[in-house]
Design a protein around this motif. Structure first.
Motif, PDB file in Angstrom:
ATOM      1  N   ASP A  48      -3.141 -28.912  51.707  1.00  0.00           N
ATOM      2  CA  ASP A  48      -2.016 -28.068  52.128  1.00  0.00           C
ATOM      3  C   ASP A  48      -1.266 -28.706  53.296  1.00  0.00           C
ATOM      4  N   ARG A  49      -2.015 -29.235  54.265  1.00  0.00           N
ATOM      5  CA  ARG A  49      -1.361 -29.846  55.436  1.00  0.00           C
ATOM      6  C   ARG A  49      -0.543 -31.066  55.042  1.00  0.00           C
ATOM      7  N   PHE A  50      -1.108 -31.858  54.134  1.00  0.00           N
ATOM      8  CA  PHE A  50      -0.399 -33.072  53.694  1.00  0.00           C
ATOM      9  C   PHE A  50       0.886 -32.677  52.960  1.00  0.00           C
ATOM     10  N   GLU A  51       0.787 -31.686  52.080  1.00  0.00           N
ATOM     11  CA  GLU A  51       1.989 -31.223  51.363  1.00  0.00           C
ATOM     12  C   GLU A  51       3.037 -30.711  52.350  1.00  0.00           C
ATOM     13  N   HIS A  52       2.582 -29.944  53.357  1.00  0.00           N
ATOM     14  CA  HIS A  52       3.543 -29.415  54.342  1.00  0.00           C
ATOM     15  C   HIS A  52       4.202 -30.535  55.137  1.00  0.00           C
ATOM     16  N   SER A  53       3.443 -31.567  55.462  1.00  0.00           N
ATOM     17  CA  SER A  53       4.043 -32.641  56.267  1.00  0.00           C
ATOM     18  C   SER A  53       5.097 -33.400  55.451  1.00  0.00           C
ATOM     19  N   ILE A  54       4.862 -33.549  54.165  1.00  0.00           N
ATOM     20  CA  ILE A  54       5.883 -34.178  53.305  1.00  0.00           C
ATOM     21  C   ILE A  54       7.112 -33.268  53.192  1.00  0.00           C
ATOM     22  N   GLN A  55       6.872 -31.967  53.050  1.00  0.00           N
ATOM     23  CA  GLN A  55       7.999 -31.026  52.966  1.00  0.00           C
ATOM     24  C   GLN A  55       8.849 -31.104  54.233  1.00  0.00           C
ATOM     25  N   ARG A  56       8.175 -31.118  55.391  1.00  0.00           N
ATOM     26  CA  ARG A  56       8.896 -31.179  56.662  1.00  0.00           C
ATOM     27  C   ARG A  56       9.675 -32.481  56.787  1.00  0.00           C
ATOM     28  N   PHE A  57       8.995 -33.576  56.517  1.00  0.00           N
ATOM     29  CA  PHE A  57       9.630 -34.886  56.725  1.00  0.00           C
ATOM     30  C   PHE A  57      10.826 -35.077  55.801  1.00  0.00           C
TER      31      PHE A  57
END
Ligand code: PLP
Length: 356
Positions: A26-35
């Motif tokens: 989940d954290r990895f997906e969120h960081s890609i979404q943010r970036f």
């Protein structure tokens, strides 16, 4: 590695989430979404798997045609075969080394049947000419899938490659700008497509307590262990891009005066991640340069061999203009790892000088 990976991996082991799915995914997906400023992301086992799911959720199947860049890596194209669909290869232009927008409409009009999708590669981190390509796709109702496997962080007129079409994919294979050792991400602004892809990526299991199947899927999810590496890698993405661009600048400073050398260009209003520094030689056989470097223990590689020239695709439909064949014949990828310093680049440049 950035140095923070082991701390996140320790968290994974403490939490005992040694599984696909879990908080790090989940954290990895969120960081890609943010970036990338995209609302939905799905972490997967590879970019090849992500492209396969992209075609599946768009309903590409037997008897369908898929347009695709010819100048690319096989991982872009093999998923078309997984779906028993037929690729139509489109050549490059010299302005971007990527798909030539002027060939696209002709490819659509001369296809045996209207193609369902276009898989567009942003090669070596260089942005393809998305605006004119998207205009043609929109006019004919063709879905754009961006293969941004090599171009995470590359910006086209302020927008991130991978987020400008219907679906986009990134790769975290060992050789890419970020790595989880192996992995990929599917992104989209359409939640239905990502939900469907998540369903197919987890064996198409229906939402009931027992295992119920109306359709078949795949085991394509990313492991929580590898996602922890991805979370740490995302923290240094901007540094990595800056370093790759610096390395490109050093090479250009050292070799730019040589008349027969042309570096891969960059389209106006775009900022690529310069994943690899690549160039062509007008007269010298690039193999001579490659072997001279190899003698000193330095690896360089030919550019991608175009798909239309692969024995696998000798019967395939293609629109060619000679550009990618020429780039393949004349080009070379230079060492571009972010740990390289200025002295190393100068040493390589000196060896290239000597070989010429
Ligand atoms: C690496 C790559 C892929 C495949 O990515 P994996 O994560 O290794 O499956 C697809 N397309 C391009 C252009 C690539 O460079």
């Amino acid at each position: 590695m950035s140095g923070r990976e082991q701390a996140y991996l320790a968290e994974v082991f403490e939490s005992n989430y040694i599984a696909p799915l879990g908080p790090m995914v989940d954290r990895f997906e969120h960081s890609i979404q943010r970036f990338t400023q995209t609302p939905y992301a799905l972490a997967l086992a590879s970019a090849t798997a992500a492209l396969h799911l992209a075609l599946r959720v768009l309903g590409v199947g037997v008897g369908d045609y898929v347009l695709t860049s010819s100048f690319t890596f096989i991982g872009s194209v093999a998923p078309i075969l997984y779906q028993n669909a037929t690729p139509i290869f489109i050549d490059s232009d010299y302005a971007s080394w990527n798909l030539d927008p002027t060939l696209l409409e002709h490819a659509i009009l001369t296809a045996p049947k209207k193609p369902k999708a276009l898989i567009l590669t942003h090669l070596y981190g260089q942005c393809a000419a998305i605006d004119p390509i998207l205009a043609v796709c929109d006019a004919y109702g063709i879905s754009l899938i961006e293969d941004a496997a090599e171009s995470l962080g590359s910006r086209y007129r302020g927008g991130q490659t991978g987020t400008l079409g219907t679906l986009g994919v990134y790769s975290f294979n060992g050789n890419k700008i970020l790595s989880t050792s192996g992995g990929g991400m599917l992104v989209s602004s359409d939640p239905h497509l990502i939900d469907k892809a998540r369903f197919y990526a987890t064996q198409a299991r229906e939402n009931v307590p027992h295992y119920e199947h109306l359709e078949y899927g795949y085991n394509y999810r990313m492991s929580n262990v590898l996602a922890a590496i991805g979370v740490a890698q995302m923290e240094v993405l901007n540094e990595r891009i800056a370093q790759r661009r610096k390395i490109f600048g050093w090479y250009r400073e050292a070799l730019g005066e040589i008349e027969e050398i042309t570096f891969m260009p960059e389209l106006p209003d775009t900022v690529g991640n310069r994943w690899l520094t690549t160039l062509t030689f007008e007269h010298t056989n690039p193999n001579r340069v490659r072997l001279a470097l190899e003698k000193e223990g330095i690896e360089s590689r030919p550019l991608w061999k175009p798909m239309h020239a692969q024995p696998l695709f000798k019967e395939a439909l293609s629109l060619q203009n000679g550009v990618s064949d020429t780039l393949f014949a004349k080009g070379l990828c230079l060492p571009s790892g972010t740990q390289m310093d200025h002295d190393t680049v100068i040493r390589i440049a000196h060896l290239i000088h000597k070989a010429l």
